[in-house]
Design an enzyme around this catalytic site. Structure first.
Site, mmCIF file in Angstrom:
data_model
loop_
_atom_site.group_PDB
_atom_site.id
_atom_site.type_symbol
_atom_site.label_atom_id
_atom_site.label_comp_id
_atom_site.label_asym_id
_atom_site.label_seq_id
_atom_site.Cartn_x
_atom_site.Cartn_y
_atom_site.Cartn_z
ATOM 1 N N GLY A 138 38.688 42.575 52.796
ATOM 2 C CA GLY A 138 37.620 42.611 52.210
ATOM 3 C C GLY A 138 37.866 44.808 51.968
ATOM 4 N N ARG B 83 41.321 22.347 40.782
ATOM 5 C CA ARG B 83 41.280 23.613 40.528
ATOM 6 C C ARG B 83 40.364 23.500 39.312
ATOM 7 N NH1 ARG B 83 45.858 27.966 39.099
ATOM 8 N NH2 ARG B 83 45.245 28.126 36.546
ATOM 9 N N ARG C 111 43.486 33.272 44.468
ATOM 10 C CA ARG C 111 43.637 32.450 44.032
ATOM 11 C C ARG C 111 43.551 32.643 41.916
ATOM 12 N NH1 ARG C 111 42.990 27.214 45.797
ATOM 13 N NH2 ARG C 111 41.614 25.962 43.646
ATOM 14 N N LEU D 5 43.985 32.606 38.451
ATOM 15 C CA LEU D 5 42.447 32.491 37.651
ATOM 16 C C LEU D 5 43.596 31.562 36.157
ATOM 17 C CD1 LEU D 5 40.627 35.503 37.483
ATOM 18 C CD2 LEU D 5 40.739 33.541 39.288
ATOM 19 N N ASN E 44 42.391 43.934 38.631
ATOM 20 C CA ASN E 44 42.577 43.045 40.426
ATOM 21 C C ASN E 44 43.919 44.231 40.842
ATOM 22 O OD1 ASN E 44 44.105 41.573 42.070
ATOM 23 N ND2 ASN E 44 45.815 41.306 40.925
ATOM 24 N N HIS F 141 46.807 45.847 42.808
ATOM 25 C CA HIS F 141 48.093 44.786 43.754
ATOM 26 C C HIS F 141 48.746 46.235 44.248
ATOM 27 C CE1 HIS F 141 51.486 42.474 43.926
ATOM 28 N NE2 HIS F 141 52.286 43.392 43.446
ATOM 29 N N ASP G 109 45.955 38.998 33.229
ATOM 30 C CA ASP G 109 45.404 37.772 32.155
ATOM 31 C C ASP G 109 45.876 36.427 33.512
ATOM 32 O OD1 ASP G 109 48.345 38.068 33.477
ATOM 33 O OD2 ASP G 109 49.392 39.161 31.283
ATOM 34 N N GLY H 100 48.806 35.314 34.114
ATOM 35 C CA GLY H 100 49.912 35.666 35.254
ATOM 36 C C GLY H 100 50.094 36.193 36.508
ATOM 37 N N GLU I 178 44.686 52.598 47.451
ATOM 38 C CA GLU I 178 44.096 51.934 47.133
ATOM 39 C C GLU I 178 42.803 52.040 46.908
ATOM 40 O OE1 GLU I 178 45.143 47.267 47.993
ATOM 41 O OE2 GLU I 178 47.141 47.916 48.931
HETATM 42 C C1 GRF Z 1 45.342 44.590 48.990
HETATM 43 O O1 GRF Z 1 46.329 45.135 49.663
HETATM 44 C C2 GRF Z 1 45.816 44.355 47.368
HETATM 45 O O2 GRF Z 1 46.006 44.977 47.296
HETATM 46 C C3 GRF Z 1 45.865 42.845 48.069
HETATM 47 O O3 GRF Z 1 45.448 41.893 48.799
HETATM 48 C C4 GRF Z 1 45.285 43.198 49.483
HETATM 49 C C5 GRF Z 1 43.842 43.216 50.043
HETATM 50 O O4 GRF Z 1 43.190 43.375 51.329
HETATM 51 N N1 GRF Z 1 45.525 42.449 46.049
HETATM 52 P P1 GRF Z 1 41.814 43.536 51.241
HETATM 53 O O5 GRF Z 1 41.043 42.652 51.549
HETATM 54 O O6 GRF Z 1 41.120 44.970 50.300
HETATM 55 O O7 GRF Z 1 41.416 44.314 52.201
#
Ligand code: GRF
Length: 205
Positions: A12, A64, A90, A92, A106, A108, A140, A142, A173
């Site tokens: 988190g 699910r 998960r 969606l 999201n 990534h 989305d 995918g 991030e």
């Molecule tokens: C992050 O690298 C995020 O980009 C990916 O999962 C990781 C989650 O890290 N989707 P955290 O739980 O927010 O520390």
């Protein structure tokens, strides 16, 4: 204030960065719910310590569909406007996404559309790219495939291994998620095909 739910499955740290941005007045929203499919997720414990509303909706032994219905019910009870997935492991369904059109984000750890899915930092090193980074995108149904909202670039160093690259991307991030949500909440934008277009100049720009 828009009511934001953060969905997580693990440590988190992105949730914490969002919560800090809210507390610092950098994000005009309220974290109204932190939800996890993993009852003992460290991120959920952290949210409780911060005094936020939390709920665990374990996916087992539910199907699910039933799990998604339970998550949706919790989101509706909390009158959620926006959903931020932050390490929520998960996928969606289309039905879930349609319940919050253009309101699910999201993050990534790669410059999408390169390296979706698992181990994106490993994928980046294996591909030999010199620049990687992170992407905040609308969700989305995918895998890491929705329209891109925001990206931050991170150089790949010759000395990097998966862990060091992941750590430098993670730091970006934490900045990018609040920037992206802040931009969507405060600026005029529209979705043109797969392209998110901001129609105004950024504040101060
Ligand atoms: C992050 O690298 C995020 O980009 C990916 O999962 C990781 C989650 O890290 N989707 P955290 O739980 O927010 O520390």
């Amino acid at each position: 204030m828009p009511r934001v739910a953060v969905l997580l499955s693990g440590r988190g740290s992105n949730f914490v960065a969002l919560a800090e941005a809210v507390s610092a007045g950098r994000l005009p929203g309220e974290i109204a719910l932190v939800l996890s499919n993993v009852a003992d997720a460290p991120g959920l414990a952290h949210a409780r310590r911060l005094g936020l509303e939390t709920v665990a909706v374990p996916h087992a032994p539910l199907s699910r569909d039933d799990h998604e219905a339970a998550v949706l019910a919790a989101l509706r009870r909390a009158r959620i406007d926006w959903i931020c997935l932050a390490g929520y492991m998960r996928l969606l369904s289309g039905g879930f996404v349609a319940a919050f059109p253009q309101r699910i984000l999201n993050i990534h750890p790669s410059l999408l559309p390169s390296f979706p899915g698992l181990h994106p930092q490993r994928q980046a090193l294996a591909a030999g790219v010199r620049i990687s980074g992170c992407t905040v995108h609308l969700v989305d149904s995918g895998l890491d495939s929705g329209p891109i909202v925001w990206q931050r670039a991170v150089p790949v160093l010759d000395s990097d291994d998966e862990e060091s690259l992941a750590a430098r991307i993670l730091a970006q991030e934490h900045v990018a998620y609040a920037e992206a949500l802040g931009a969507l909440l405060t600026r005029r934008w529209l979705l043109e095909g797969r392209r998110v277009r901001f129609l105004d100049a950024p504040e101060g720009g």
